[in-house]
Scaffold this motif. Structure first.
Motif, short mmCIF file in Angstrom:
data_model
loop_
_atom_site.label_atom_id
_atom_site.label_comp_id
_atom_site.label_asym_id
_atom_site.label_seq_id
_atom_site.Cartn_x
_atom_site.Cartn_y
_atom_site.Cartn_z
N TYR A 24 0.86 -1.18 0.00
CA TYR A 24 0.00 0.00 0.00
C TYR A 24 0.90 1.23 0.00
CZ TYR A 24 -3.73 3.16 1.41
OH TYR A 24 -4.64 4.19 1.45
N SER A 37 -8.29 5.34 5.36
CA SER A 37 -7.65 4.60 4.26
C SER A 37 -6.75 3.50 4.81
CB SER A 37 -6.82 5.53 3.39
OG SER A 37 -7.63 6.57 2.89
N ALA A 41 -7.23 -0.46 4.35
CA ALA A 41 -6.17 -1.30 3.78
C ALA A 41 -5.86 -2.48 4.72
CB ALA A 41 -4.91 -0.47 3.54
N GLU A 44 -8.51 -5.04 4.45
CA GLU A 44 -8.44 -5.79 3.20
C GLU A 44 -7.24 -6.74 3.16
OE1 GLU A 44 -10.51 -6.09 0.84
OE2 GLU A 44 -11.93 -4.50 1.36
N TYR A 46 -3.90 -5.84 3.48
CA TYR A 46 -2.57 -5.27 3.16
C TYR A 46 -1.74 -5.29 4.44
CZ TYR A 46 -4.56 -3.01 -1.07
OH TYR A 46 -5.17 -2.75 -2.28
N PHE A 49 3.39 -1.40 3.98
CA PHE A 49 3.10 0.04 3.87
C PHE A 49 4.39 0.74 3.49
CE2 PHE A 49 -0.26 -1.84 6.19
CZ PHE A 49 -1.39 -1.15 5.77
N LYS A 248 -1.39 3.56 -4.82
CA LYS A 248 -1.96 4.48 -3.82
C LYS A 248 -3.46 4.57 -4.08
CE LYS A 248 -3.87 8.55 -2.82
NZ LYS A 248 -5.00 9.22 -3.47
N ILE A 255 -9.29 0.33 -2.90
CA ILE A 255 -8.32 -0.37 -2.03
C ILE A 255 -8.63 -1.88 -2.08
CG2 ILE A 255 -7.66 -0.72 0.40
CD1 ILE A 255 -8.09 2.35 0.79
N HIS A 256 -9.90 -2.20 -2.06
CA HIS A 256 -10.32 -3.61 -2.16
C HIS A 256 -9.95 -4.18 -3.54
CE1 HIS A 256 -12.88 -7.18 -2.00
NE2 HIS A 256 -13.27 -6.84 -3.22
N ARG A 259 -6.24 -5.19 -4.47
CA ARG A 259 -5.60 -6.40 -3.93
C ARG A 259 -6.31 -7.68 -4.40
NH1 ARG A 259 -6.79 -10.14 -1.60
NH2 ARG A 259 -5.96 -10.19 0.49
#
Ligand code: A2P
Length: 296
Positions: A24, A37, A41, A44, A46, A49, A248, A255-256, A259
């Motif tokens: 991420y 956010s 993440a 989900e 992640y 980072f 980003k 975001i979903h 990945r």
């Protein structure tokens, strides 16, 4: 959808450290959207980072990651050595500063942000990175935006080889010779701007030639075929080339989506056609001529 993001073992890590296959990216993450956010993440799945002091949000990212409740050893937190800190003592101090700002006692990964050849100090910076590694402050030593001739200088002097190189790569800017060189040296490639980057260039670029990667008809056609979006096709292309993309997004749906790329594969011919979309469309700085010391 499998919640656990697959990982790749880093060839040059003597400790056998693995890196998530998607990370991420927190560069350009809007401050007001940052807490939600990061939480989205984490939810989900992640765990990687990617940060840098230059992004201006190490404190906030550190707060959110510590509040996430995810055990420290399940997170993969990275940041970078600023351009103005390549002298040995400055590099050691910069890492200590980032650790403090993020609220951590070790970093999963630390990278020299840019080689800054005009300073001529990146080998000295690398020696400091090795010391930080030996002192247990860093698990993965890396470089970022290094070209082949910069990397050769590091390989000539290092006692620990770089384990990763983070580069601007997407189907419009494939940097194929550099990617292959890194991979042949056991240096895992992480790709930034995996979705083509911002909608307008960061560096002067002839606007009439500017195309939006995610509107590319071939990516859209592949998306149609696989029931995916053009963004997912661009990210899958990176996975097929054994890279770790770090998109980003501050949008929970995206975001979903970003990945959700581990349940299909592109065919060889499709990967080759995507490779052929390359027109060296670099939107970030050229690391040979970049002189910005990026002091906060
Ligand atoms: P947003 O944060 O509103 O989702 P890159 O990682 O290549 O720099 O691209 C980041 C840009 O792409 C941001 O503007 C981000 O906006 C947007 N973006 C991220 N994920 C997606 C997606 N799945 N589809 C379309 N745009 C996306």
């Amino acid at each position: 959808m499998q919640n656990q993001i697959p990982v790749t073992k880093l060839t040059n890590s003597k400790d056998g450290v693995s890196i998530p296959q998607i990370g991420y990216g927190v560069a350009a993450l809007e401050k007001e959207l940052l807490p939600n956010s990061i939480a989205a993440a984490i939810m989900e799945g992640y765990r990687m980072f990617d940060n840098a002091p230059f992004y201006g949000n190490e404190t906030e990212v550190g707060v959110e990651l510590r509040a996430s409740g995810i055990p420290r050893d399940e997170l993969f937190i990275s940041t970078k050595l600023p351009n103005y800190c390549h002298a040995y003592k400055d590099a050691i101090a910069a890492c200590e500063r980032s650790l403090k700002t993020l609220g951590l006692d070790y970093l999963d990964m630390y990278m020299i942000h840019f080689p800054m050849p005009s300073l001529g100090l990146f080998c000295e910076a690398w020696s400091a990175m090795e010391k930080l590694y030996q002192d247990g402050k860093i698990r993965v030593l890396g470089i970022s935006n290094f070209k082949e001739h910069h990397i050769k200088k590091i390989l000539d002097m290092c006692t620990i080889k770089p384990m990763v190189n983070e580069l601007e790569i997407n189907p419009y800017h494939t940097q194929e010779p550099l990617r292959k060189y890194c991979q042949a040296e056991g240096i895992h490639v992480i790709n930034w701007f995996p979705l083509g980057g911002p909608m307008s260039p960061l560096v002067p670029y002839p606007v009439e030639h500017f195309k939006i990667l995610l509107d590319d008809p071939y990516l859209l056609a592949l998306g149609e075929k696989y029931g995916k979006t053009s963004a997912q096709i661009a990210l899958r292309w990176a996975i097929e080339h054994n890279m770790t993309p770090i998109p980003k997004s501050s949008n929970p749906g995206r975001i979903h989506q970003n990945r959700d790329i581990f349940d299909f594969k592109l065919e060889q011919e499709e990967i080759a056609k995507m490779d052929a979309l390359n027109h060296d469309r670099r939107l970030g700085p050229d690391s040979d001529t970049f002189t910005d010391l990026q002091k906060p």
